[in-house]
Design a protein around this motif. Structure first.
Motif, PDB file in Angstrom:
ATOM      1  N   LEU A   1       0.803  -1.216   0.000  1.00 47.75           N
ATOM      2  CA  LEU A   1       0.000   0.000   0.000  1.00 47.75           C
ATOM      3  C   LEU A   1       0.841   1.272   0.000  1.00 47.75           C
ATOM      4  CD1 LEU A   1      -2.592  -1.073   2.704  1.00 47.75           C
ATOM      5  CD2 LEU A   1      -2.936  -1.028   0.236  1.00 47.75           C
ATOM      6  N   PRO A   2       0.241   2.396  -0.430  1.00 47.77           N
ATOM      7  CA  PRO A   2       0.895   3.704  -0.279  1.00 47.77           C
ATOM      8  C   PRO A   2       1.184   3.955   1.195  1.00 47.77           C
ATOM      9  CG  PRO A   2      -1.011   3.858  -1.732  1.00 47.77           C
ATOM     10  CD  PRO A   2      -1.063   2.496  -1.111  1.00 47.77           C
ATOM     11  N   ILE A   3       2.136   4.800   1.480  1.00 52.00           N
ATOM     12  CA  ILE A   3       2.625   4.991   2.837  1.00 52.00           C
ATOM     13  C   ILE A   3       1.530   5.455   3.796  1.00 52.00           C
ATOM     14  CG2 ILE A   3       3.362   7.369   2.381  1.00 52.00           C
ATOM     15  CD1 ILE A   3       5.082   4.759   4.679  1.00 52.00           C
ATOM     16  N   SER A   4       0.613   6.309   3.323  1.00 53.69           N
ATOM     17  CA  SER A   4      -0.437   6.809   4.217  1.00 53.69           C
ATOM     18  C   SER A   4      -1.349   5.678   4.676  1.00 53.69           C
ATOM     19  CB  SER A   4      -1.264   7.887   3.514  1.00 53.69           C
ATOM     20  OG  SER A   4      -1.863   7.363   2.332  1.00 53.69           O
ATOM     21  N   LEU A   5      -1.690   4.780   3.759  1.00 53.80           N
ATOM     22  CA  LEU A   5      -2.550   3.654   4.112  1.00 53.80           C
ATOM     23  C   LEU A   5      -1.771   2.587   4.880  1.00 53.80           C
ATOM     24  CD1 LEU A   5      -4.709   3.295   0.881  1.00 53.80           C
ATOM     25  CD2 LEU A   5      -5.469   4.047   3.139  1.00 53.80           C
ATOM     26  N   SER A   6      -0.505   2.442   4.548  1.00 51.83           N
ATOM     27  CA  SER A   6       0.333   1.487   5.269  1.00 51.83           C
ATOM     28  C   SER A   6       0.420   1.878   6.741  1.00 51.83           C
ATOM     29  CB  SER A   6       1.735   1.440   4.653  1.00 51.83           C
ATOM     30  OG  SER A   6       2.543   0.500   5.311  1.00 51.83           O
ATOM     31  N   ASN A   7       0.573   3.171   7.003  1.00 47.87           N
ATOM     32  CA  ASN A   7       0.609   3.647   8.389  1.00 47.87           C
ATOM     33  C   ASN A   7      -0.726   3.399   9.088  1.00 47.87           C
ATOM     34  OD1 ASN A   7       3.238   4.522   8.117  1.00 47.87           O
ATOM     35  ND2 ASN A   7       2.663   6.615   7.589  1.00 47.87           N
ATOM     36  N   PHE A   8      -1.815   3.598   8.344  1.00 52.40           N
ATOM     37  CA  PHE A   8      -3.145   3.348   8.901  1.00 52.40           C
ATOM     38  C   PHE A   8      -3.290   1.881   9.301  1.00 52.40           C
ATOM     39  CE2 PHE A   8      -7.369   1.606   7.879  1.00 52.40           C
ATOM     40  CZ  PHE A   8      -8.142   2.261   8.817  1.00 52.40           C
ATOM     41  N   VAL A   9      -2.857   0.970   8.415  1.00 51.78           N
ATOM     42  CA  VAL A   9      -2.957  -0.464   8.700  1.00 51.78           C
ATOM     43  C   VAL A   9      -2.108  -0.836   9.912  1.00 51.78           C
ATOM     44  CG1 VAL A   9      -2.495  -2.781   7.805  1.00 51.78           C
ATOM     45  CG2 VAL A   9      -3.480  -1.050   6.311  1.00 51.78           C
ATOM     46  N   SER A  10      -0.902  -0.291   9.966  1.00 52.44           N
ATOM     47  CA  SER A  10      -0.027  -0.574  11.101  1.00 52.44           C
ATOM     48  C   SER A  10      -0.696  -0.180  12.407  1.00 52.44           C
ATOM     49  CB  SER A  10       1.298   0.173  10.941  1.00 52.44           C
ATOM     50  OG  SER A  10       2.012  -0.292   9.818  1.00 52.44           O
ATOM     51  N   GLY A  11      -1.365   0.969  12.391  1.00 53.47           N
ATOM     52  CA  GLY A  11      -2.054   1.424  13.593  1.00 53.47           C
ATOM     53  C   GLY A  11      -3.207   0.504  13.978  1.00 53.47           C
ATOM     54  N   GLN A  12      -3.956   0.053  12.971  1.00 51.76           N
ATOM     55  CA  GLN A  12      -5.082  -0.842  13.241  1.00 51.76           C
ATOM     56  C   GLN A  12      -4.600  -2.180  13.809  1.00 51.76           C
ATOM     57  OE1 GLN A  12      -8.325   0.108  13.001  1.00 51.76           O
ATOM     58  NE2 GLN A  12      -7.438   2.104  12.511  1.00 51.76           N
ATOM     59  N   LEU A  13      -3.529  -2.716  13.232  1.00 51.01           N
ATOM     60  CA  LEU A  13      -2.995  -3.995  13.702  1.00 51.01           C
ATOM     61  C   LEU A  13      -2.410  -3.858  15.113  1.00 51.01           C
ATOM     62  CD1 LEU A  13      -1.278  -5.328  10.444  1.00 51.01           C
ATOM     63  CD2 LEU A  13      -3.401  -6.135  11.484  1.00 51.01           C
ATOM     64  N   ALA A  14      -1.769  -2.720  15.367  1.00 52.42           N
ATOM     65  CA  ALA A  14      -1.220  -2.487  16.702  1.00 52.42           C
ATOM     66  C   ALA A  14      -2.347  -2.411  17.734  1.00 52.42           C
ATOM     67  CB  ALA A  14      -0.402  -1.201  16.714  1.00 52.42           C
TER      68      ALA A  14
ATOM     69  N   ARG B   1      -3.700  -5.921  18.388  1.00 48.51           N
ATOM     70  CA  ARG B   1      -2.819  -6.710  19.257  1.00 48.51           C
ATOM     71  C   ARG B   1      -3.007  -6.337  20.725  1.00 48.51           C
ATOM     72  NH1 ARG B   1       0.835  -6.132  14.887  1.00 48.51           N
ATOM     73  NH2 ARG B   1       1.733  -4.245  15.806  1.00 48.51           N
ATOM     74  N   GLN B   2      -3.390  -5.092  20.938  1.00 49.71           N
ATOM     75  CA  GLN B   2      -3.514  -4.610  22.318  1.00 49.71           C
ATOM     76  C   GLN B   2      -4.904  -4.864  22.904  1.00 49.71           C
ATOM     77  OE1 GLN B   2      -2.283  -0.570  22.750  1.00 49.71           O
ATOM     78  NE2 GLN B   2      -2.430  -0.564  24.982  1.00 49.71           N
ATOM     79  N   TYR B   3      -5.945  -4.757  22.046  1.00 50.49           N
ATOM     80  CA  TYR B   3      -7.298  -4.782  22.588  1.00 50.49           C
ATOM     81  C   TYR B   3      -8.168  -5.951  22.111  1.00 50.49           C
ATOM     82  CZ  TYR B   3      -6.014  -0.006  23.846  1.00 50.49           C
ATOM     83  OH  TYR B   3      -5.368   1.084  24.360  1.00 50.49           O
ATOM     84  N   ALA B   4      -7.907  -6.490  20.909  1.00 48.26           N
ATOM     85  CA  ALA B   4      -8.766  -7.550  20.376  1.00 48.26           C
ATOM     86  C   ALA B   4      -8.439  -8.899  21.007  1.00 48.26           C
ATOM     87  CB  ALA B   4      -8.616  -7.646  18.852  1.00 48.26           C
ATOM     88  N   ALA B   5      -9.468  -9.720  21.204  1.00 48.94           N
ATOM     89  CA  ALA B   5      -9.256 -11.042  21.797  1.00 48.94           C
ATOM     90  C   ALA B   5      -8.381 -11.920  20.909  1.00 48.94           C
ATOM     91  CB  ALA B   5     -10.602 -11.718  22.049  1.00 48.94           C
ATOM     92  N   SER B   6      -8.556 -11.770  19.585  1.00 46.78           N
ATOM     93  CA  SER B   6      -7.785 -12.576  18.641  1.00 46.78           C
ATOM     94  C   SER B   6      -6.374 -12.043  18.431  1.00 46.78           C
ATOM     95  CB  SER B   6      -8.498 -12.623  17.282  1.00 46.78           C
ATOM     96  OG  SER B   6      -8.569 -11.318  16.717  1.00 46.78           O
ATOM     97  N   LYS B   7      -6.116 -10.820  18.905  1.00 45.71           N
ATOM     98  CA  LYS B   7      -4.823 -10.149  18.765  1.00 45.71           C
ATOM     99  C   LYS B   7      -4.485  -9.782  17.317  1.00 45.71           C
ATOM    100  CE  LYS B   7      -4.054 -10.494  23.146  1.00 45.71           C
ATOM    101  NZ  LYS B   7      -4.181  -9.282  24.010  1.00 45.71           N
ATOM    102  N   THR B   8      -5.458  -9.885  16.437  1.00 47.26           N
ATOM    103  CA  THR B   8      -5.204  -9.528  15.040  1.00 47.26           C
ATOM    104  C   THR B   8      -6.523  -9.212  14.357  1.00 47.26           C
ATOM    105  OG1 THR B   8      -4.060 -10.202  13.007  1.00 47.26           O
ATOM    106  CG2 THR B   8      -5.370 -11.883  14.135  1.00 47.26           C
TER     107      THR B   8
END
Length: 256
Positions: free
Chosen positions: A173-186, A189-196
């Motif tokens: 992905l373009p960098i702006s969307l890549s950063n968005f995805v990284s934030g969502q995955l992070a 990992r912190q809050y979702a039961a499945s960690k992903t």
């Protein structure tokens, strides 16, 4: 009735794919082909478990043995026919001189196991290295990526969720969307039961974010255009020492 039953026994269903000459679909072909042949009762001819009756030298076959031999030869021909229906002509030409279907099948397995592994590795590498084109439509790209993911599964190429999510979707992905995805995955990992986040849900989130960013850029464009128009007007305003304006009006003064 017997003719119809014989025809069905000698024909494989259309759900069995034809083996591709490149071997790319070998994994799925070999599974489906074996299941279909087993259902017809001929797999023993491919594996060698169903062997032809051997009559010792100097002896004569009994009536029962002759019947068994005739049945084996008939089934052997049917097994060869099943194989011939689903292999490429190039493979058929390489194995047709081998006397038994087992020898033909063994030769095909030996050739296409390696060939198929190589072809699948190439497809997998190409998929994982996919990149969204510069200024390309992210939604169209991800839709095509999802379709390709499903297509690879039909030929036995497995892409794990981890690779699909992190290596392909994230890095393509373009960098702006890549950063968005990284934030969502992070966050997952912190809050979702499945960690992903499952790939389909992640792709949906990316598409929505892409639409939001595009709309945001569209809203900003008119303002930039107005600023550009104002700057251009100021550039031609008397007193701003625009060279062309000065040249034009000096020539008028001199002509008087």
């Amino acid at each position: 009735m017997s003719t119809t039953a014989s025809t069905l026994a000698d024909t494989l269903p259309s759900s069995i794919p034809k083996l591709d000459a490149s071997g790319v679909n070998w994994a799925i072909f070999s599974i489906r082909f074996k299941d279909a042949v087993q259902a017809k009762g001929f797999w023993g001819h491919f594996s060698g478990a169903t062997a032809r009756v051997v009559i010792p030298t100097g002896t004569t076959a009994t009536a029962a043995q002759e019947i068994e031999i005739a049945k084996w030869e008939k089934d052997e021909c049917a097994a060869k026919s099943l194989l011939t229906q689903k292999i490429p002509d190039s493979a058929l030409m390489r194995v047709h001189k081998k006397p038994t279907v087992k020898e033909r099948w063994d030769a095909i397995v030996a050739e296409y196991t390696d060939k198929g592994a190589y072809a699948q590795t190439e497809l997998r590498t190409k998929f994982l290295e996919s990149k969204c084109p510069d200024k390309g439509d992210v939604r169209d790209f991800l839709d095509a990526l999802a379709m390709q993911h499903e297509k690879l599964a039909t030929v036995g190429v497995e892409i794990s969720d981890a690779d699909y999510r992190s290596t392909t979707v994230l890095s393509s992905l373009p960098i702006s969307l890549s950063n968005f995805v990284s934030g969502q995955l992070a966050g997952a990992r912190q809050y979702a039961a499945s960690k992903t986040i499952v790939p389909d849900a992640l792709i949906s989130m990316i598409c929505e974010e892409s639409d939001r960013q595009r709309a945001q850029r569209t809203r900003r464009t008119p303002a930039k255009s107005r600023e550009s128009d104002r700057d251009e007007a100021m550039a031609f305003t008397p007193g701003k020492a625009n060279p062309k304006w000065k040249e034009k009006h000096i020539s008028k003064i001199n002509s008087r």
